[in-house]
Structure formats: C-alpha cells, structure tokens
Design a protein around this motif. Structure first.
Motif, PDB file in Angstrom:
ATOM      1  N   TYR A 138       0.833  -1.194  -0.021  1.00  0.00           N
ATOM      2  CA  TYR A 138       0.004   0.061   0.016  1.00  0.00           C
ATOM      3  C   TYR A 138       0.773   1.322   0.087  1.00  0.00           C
ATOM      4  CZ  TYR A 138      -3.441  -3.391   1.470  1.00  0.00           C
ATOM      5  OH  TYR A 138      -4.506  -4.563   1.335  1.00  0.00           O
ATOM      6  N   ARG A 175       0.839  -6.792   6.550  1.00  0.00           N
ATOM      7  CA  ARG A 175       0.267  -6.063   5.652  1.00  0.00           C
ATOM      8  C   ARG A 175      -0.855  -7.196   5.010  1.00  0.00           C
ATOM      9  NH1 ARG A 175       4.921  -5.104   2.812  1.00  0.00           N
ATOM     10  NH2 ARG A 175       5.415  -2.999   3.335  1.00  0.00           N
ATOM     11  N   PRO A 179      -6.464  -5.577   5.095  1.00  0.00           N
ATOM     12  CA  PRO A 179      -7.579  -5.434   4.680  1.00  0.00           C
ATOM     13  C   PRO A 179      -8.804  -5.944   5.574  1.00  0.00           C
ATOM     14  CG  PRO A 179      -6.464  -6.989   3.393  1.00  0.00           C
ATOM     15  CD  PRO A 179      -5.588  -6.344   4.220  1.00  0.00           C
ATOM     16  N   ALA A 185      -7.824  -0.340   2.830  1.00  0.00           N
ATOM     17  CA  ALA A 185      -7.318  -1.531   2.253  1.00  0.00           C
ATOM     18  C   ALA A 185      -8.060  -2.426   1.737  1.00  0.00           C
ATOM     19  CB  ALA A 185      -6.394  -2.024   3.397  1.00  0.00           C
TER      20      ALA A 185
END
Length: 648
Positions: A138, A175, A179, A185
């Motif tokens: 991201y 990471r 989301p 995300a």
C-alpha cells in the motif's frame, strides 16, 4: 476411476513423438476430489509458479511453448503486485501497479506483458491460478479511496508510511492482515479484483472472469489470522485501533470482560478470540466473494492456503471451492515414515480438489546438501503419491523469479546441474524428470488408493500458543499414508467403518516395507528405496547398483539412482510403441555419473530406436537399441531423457 483409460485415451493421447500441440483450456469445475472437464473426466494439473514474470513477446511465446513441451498445463503467476525492481530492473516497479504515487495506478507496460504472456499460455493449454492479494503493498496516496476527513486521512497516511519502513519479514504478514481491519485497504483490494477480472485481454478478447483458463482465485497467500496473531504480528497504530474496537465490541456482545487481544489467557478468552478471528476471516471472504462473483467469475475461490493450524484448515475446508497447500519436501522419502505425504494429510480434505500450489525440495533442515543432490527423486515421489492420494495438482516453485534467468528462447540463459529452487528453468537435473513424472500423474498411471481412510474432526479446540496451533491432528502412526490415502472430514459424525479404520492405523504399526493398497508403490525404508510398478510405468528412486522392475532394469556402480519409464501412447509398457525414459545416476560420492546400463524386457515390436531429448545440447540425436535374447539395451552415456519408438 482409472484416469489413464478414461482421460488420456478419451482424446488426449500423445503422438508417438510426444509433439502434439496442446488445445486451449476447456472449462473445468470442482467435483468431488477432482477438477473435471465438461464430460466429467478428471483433469490433473502439473504446473509451475511464474514469479513477477513480465517477459517481452518473443520470450513469452517461447516460454509458453517450452512449458507445454514439458507437459505443464497449469501456471500460478505469483508476487505480481510486489514491487520487484530487484527481479525486474528497468521496469517502472516490476509489478502490475507502478507504485509511483499509489498502489492503484496500473503500469501499462506490465499489464500488456502480462496479458500477452497469459494468452500465450492459454494457446498452449495452460490454466491459471490467480490471486487478488498477490503480495500487495500500500502507498500513502491510497488514502483517496475513502475520504475520512483531514485528521483521519493524515493518520492513515502515517500508518502506511510506518508499515513501509518495516523490514519485509516484519511487514509481510501484517500487510496481509490490513484489509481485514482497514476499510481503505479492503477497498483497494476490491478495486484491483475488479480490474483483474473484468479487464479485456486485448490478445484473447476475453475477460479473466469468464475465461475457462482461470481455474482458481486466491484472496490471501499463506495467511491465517490465528497464526499471524499467535506469532505476534501487529498492525500500525491506526489499524490496531480498529482491531481493538472490533474486539471490544465483540466481547461486549458476548457479555465478556475487556481484555488485551494479544495476551488472552483464560480459556473463555481464548475461545472468544478464536471465534472472533473465524468470523472476521469469514466476513472478509464473503465480501470479496461478492465482488468476484459480480465480475462474472464462477470458479473456485480460496480464502488462503498453507498449513497454519487446524482452525485455518477447517476455515478453508468450509469456504474454499478447492484446497491449496504448499510443500518444500525432503526428496529422500526412504529415510523416515514421516515423509511429506504424512504432513499433507493435515490439509487434504475429502471431497474437494487439492493442489500443492508451491512445491519443491527443502529450503532448510538436516543434510541440506544431500537433499539437493538427490532432488531428482522428488518428481517421481510427488507424481506417484499425488496420484495415489487423489490430489488434483502439483505446481512447482518456481520456473523463474523475474526474467533474469530466462533467455529469449524461453529456456535458461545458463542451464546447469545444480539446484536452483527459485529459477527451476536453470535446473537441468529436475527438468530431466518433469515430463515423465507429469505423464505419470496426469494420465493416471498410478491408481488411486483402493481403501482410503477418512479422519473425522468434529471439534477444533481453540489454542493460544504456537506449538499447540501447528501440531495438528493426523491421528495415525506415520507410514500408513503410504498404504492408504488419508483425507480429513470436518464437522461430521464419524461413521463406524471410518472409526474402525482410524482405530487400526492409530494403534498398529504399519507393516514394512510400506506397500500401497493397490500394490503399485513400495517405500522400503531398510533398503532406502522407492519403487513404482504399474502396467503403464516403472520407476525407481534410492540407493542401489542394480534394480530389476517388471520391464525396466538397471545395472551400474553403487550409488543413488532415479529413473522413470512411462508409456506415451496409452498402451501398457509391454504393448506400447512409444515410451519415454528419464534418469539420474550419482556415484557413491554423490557426484553425477553419466553411465549405467538400462535394459527393457517384454517390449512389443522387432525394432526400437531412441531419440535423445535431454540434455538439450544432445536433443535430436538418434540411437539404436541393441537386442539380445529379447532384452533391449540402451546406450550407457549421453542422455538424461530419451524417447523410445518401435519402428517397422
């Protein structure tokens, strides 16, 4: 069902020269333990990972043809969103997104190369396993996907900057976690999923979403929230606040006192956290599933893959259209009852197609140098066991990382005889056996287990420590996996027959040598050998100076040998007019020795010739087999793979 007689003979029979052109992929669907074609015939996958691979057009076209020539019918593009300038110098980012400002702006050159490559693969009959997560990074400018106001936007940007400053080992699992707890995300991932699945490939005129070439869609690679949390992977402060808020609300909903998410201790807290993580992952899966189905894709969706504990295995069994695990195995399956097949029974679920989406020899462990030397045994062991266990596919890791190892002819710039786990294209010894082993597996030359055993798990206790999570429950004494296929069933009562079978194999030691219930695979731990004996194939891997199989024999100096003889025309070995043989021989010191006498007994036909296909520098050279008293003898030196043809 014997796949050899129904699938290969049903229109996919190879020409005697093994030079038939692959057809474009036909639609497949998950049905029971297999992917099946429109006629209901199982199709087995023999594939490779293509890692951050964006070749130019000549290289792409040559690579696809070369893979098909090796019997490859499946590719798993991997790390396609990883900024990989280290693997792809000269490209904007070495990823499908340019990453100059955000992670949502496509790199036109990378997409064009990706589209061209995948179309060349489809023209050569190669299916795709794609991902919508794919090692995504991201960028702070991704904040624009959702305006939360000046203060919130600034806080989010800072959290992404903090994540991107972390070492990759610290960042990779956190990471992947983002989301699930971060709305921005999640929207970024949704946008990419729509772009990937609905963009029309200009070279095929098709969308991935409705192209039969696309077989599975993965959401997150090698991820389980239970594992990530127990290993103490933490989000940046912004996302951690959201996780905490959801956790506090969950506890309140269930009438439990507040407690720290990462340090639960009381059994009830451990149980609640396990349920919370299960619901969080299911919610994310359903969210992405809705987006993917709206794009028109109707195939198998996978939440994730890899063995990361029973909660993850159960979750994938419930959500996924097919099951995927990854495996880096010790090729020397003759050393220990606990071979790689034993470990994979933790994730093989009855009634769903099962793919090893990453497969190769070990990256670590004991005697690593010896494992690498004897890696040629792995294609044989994998293909035979995968057919016996009724697995759906094996995808080797990896054909290449970026394009540096691949020449314009689609082969390696420098092929050698040493291990190259990340660039299989360079590993000539493994390539020698990919075609024979692929035929063994795909064409059903080893029968599925005659008496498979089902392991029922009705309850998955929550755990709070790493060893408790990863231990798993196979429930049987090691070695039985070589005698019976063993598949898991979650959440159903155990039938009496399954209970009796599990009781037997959990209390009795298996008889040695370990012989499959079909009688076709023998794992001899005392002689340190693996033997495969079927009407359509003879194979051997292990230590010996002399081997006698029903058709194929070997005489040479003591050492380590791997060889595999397969029928190439659908007939049994003794009736075939087209055979393919691959071999590796090592001397007692572990050095490759290009010698040893191979003989063939009981063949039909009065004249046999050979055409060398590997090593590449000798490809096309023909040899004449000598015959004495009904036994055909091959030349001792000069070949690693050879096509054998009966001639008039």
């Amino acid at each position: 069902m014997r796949i050899f007689s129904t699938h290969l003979l049903g229109g996919l029979m190879l020409a005697a020269t093994l030079a038939a052109t692959a057809a474009e992929p036909v639609p497949l669907k998950a049905q029971g333990d297999n992917f099946v074609d429109p006629a209901g015939k199982p199709v087995k996958l023999w594939g490779v990972n293509l890692v951050a691979f964006y070749p130019d057009r000549p290289t792409a076209a040559a690579t696809a043809k070369n893979l098909a020539s090796l019997g490859i019918n499946c590719a798993r593009p991997h790390h396609m969103l990883r900024p990989s300038g280290d693997w792809n110098p000269g490209m904007a980012s070495g990823a499908l997104m340019d990453y100059r400002s955000d992670s949502m702006t496509p790199d036109p050159e990378a997409w064009d190369r990706f589209f061209f490559l995948t179309n060349e693969l489809r023209k050569n009959g190669i299916y795709l396993l794609l991902s919508v997560g794919d090692t995504r990074h991201y960028r702070p400018d991704d904040v624009k996907v959702l305006d939360g106001g000046e203060a919130d936007n600034l806080a989010w940007r800072k959290s992404v900057e903090e994540m991107n400053r972390r070492h990759w080992k610290e960042a990779i699992d956190a990471r992947k976690m983002m989301p699930l707890f971060d709305e921005r995300a999640a929207r970024v991932v949704e946008n990419y999923a729509r772009r990937l699945l609905t963009a029309v490939n200009p070279y095929s005129g098709r969308k991935f979403a409705d192209d039969p070439q696309l077989l599975t869609v993965e959401l997150l690679n090698e991820f389980a929230l239970d594992y990530v949390v127990i290993c103490n992977n933490r989000l940046p402060e912004y996302q951690h606040r959201e996780l905490t808020a959801q956790w506090v609300a969950y506890l309140k909903k269930h009438g439990a006192a507040p407690c720290d998410f990462y340090t639960v201790k009381a059994p009830e807290q451990v149980r609640l956290r396990a349920d919370f993580m299960r619901e969080t992952q299911t919610r994310y899966f359903r969210r992405l599933e809705k987006v993917i189905r709206e794009c028109g894709y109707r195939g198998s969706i996978l939440f994730s893959n890899l063995w990361e504990g029973e909660p993850a295995a159960r979750l994938n069994a419930e959500l996924n259209g097919s099951i995927e695990d990854h495996c880096y195995a010790d090729p020397r399956v003759y050393l220990d009852p606990k071979d790689f097949v034993h470990q994979k029974t933790l994730t093989k679920v009855a009634g769903k197609p099962y793919i090893l989406g990453e497969f190769n020899h070990s990256e670590g462990g004991r005697d690593l140098d010896d494992q690498k030397r004897k890696r040629a045994m792995l294609p044989l062991a994998a293909a035979a066991n995968a057919a016996f266990q009724e697995w759906s596919g094996i995808v080797w890791f990896a054909w290449c990382h970026g394009g540096g190892a691949v020449g314009s002819d689609g082969w390696a710039r420098r092929e050698g005889r040493v291990s190259s786990l990340g660039n299989l294209v360079e590993d000539g010894m493994t390539l020698d056996h990919l075609r024979t082993a692929g035929l063994l597996f795909k064409n059903g030359m080893v029968r599925p287990s005659a008496s498979p055993v089902r392991r029922h798990l009705d309850d998955i206790p929550p755990v709070r420590d790493y060893h408790g999570l990863m231990r798993g429950r196979t429930g049987y004494k090691p070695g039985w996996q070589s005698i019976h296929a063993i598949h898991k069933v979650f959440g159903k009562p155990t039938p009496a027959a399954d209970a009796a079978a599990m009781n037997r194999i959990s209390t009795e030691n298996p008889p040695e040598p370990l012989v499959s219930d079909t009688g076709e695979i023998i794992r001899d731990l005392k002689r340190r050998q693996l033997l495969v004996k079927t009407p359509f194939a003879n194979g051997f891997g292990g230590e010996s100076g002399s081997v006698a199989l029903p058709v194929l024999g070997y005489r040479g100096q003591p050492g380590f040998v791997t060889f595999l003889l397969v029928s190439a025309d659908g007939r049994s070995l003794t009736q075939s007019e087209s055979l393919l043989l691959s071999r590796t021989t090592l001397d007692a010191q572990g050095k490759e020795a290009d010698d040893g006498v191979f003989t063939l007994t009981g063949l039909s036909g009065d004249f046999w010739t050979g055409r060398i296909t590997r090593p590449r520098e000798a490809a096309g050279k023909t040899v004449t087999l000598r015959r004495s008293n009904g036994i055909w003898e091959l030349p001792a030196a000069g070949w690693h793979e050879i096509e054998l043809t009966a001639t008039d």
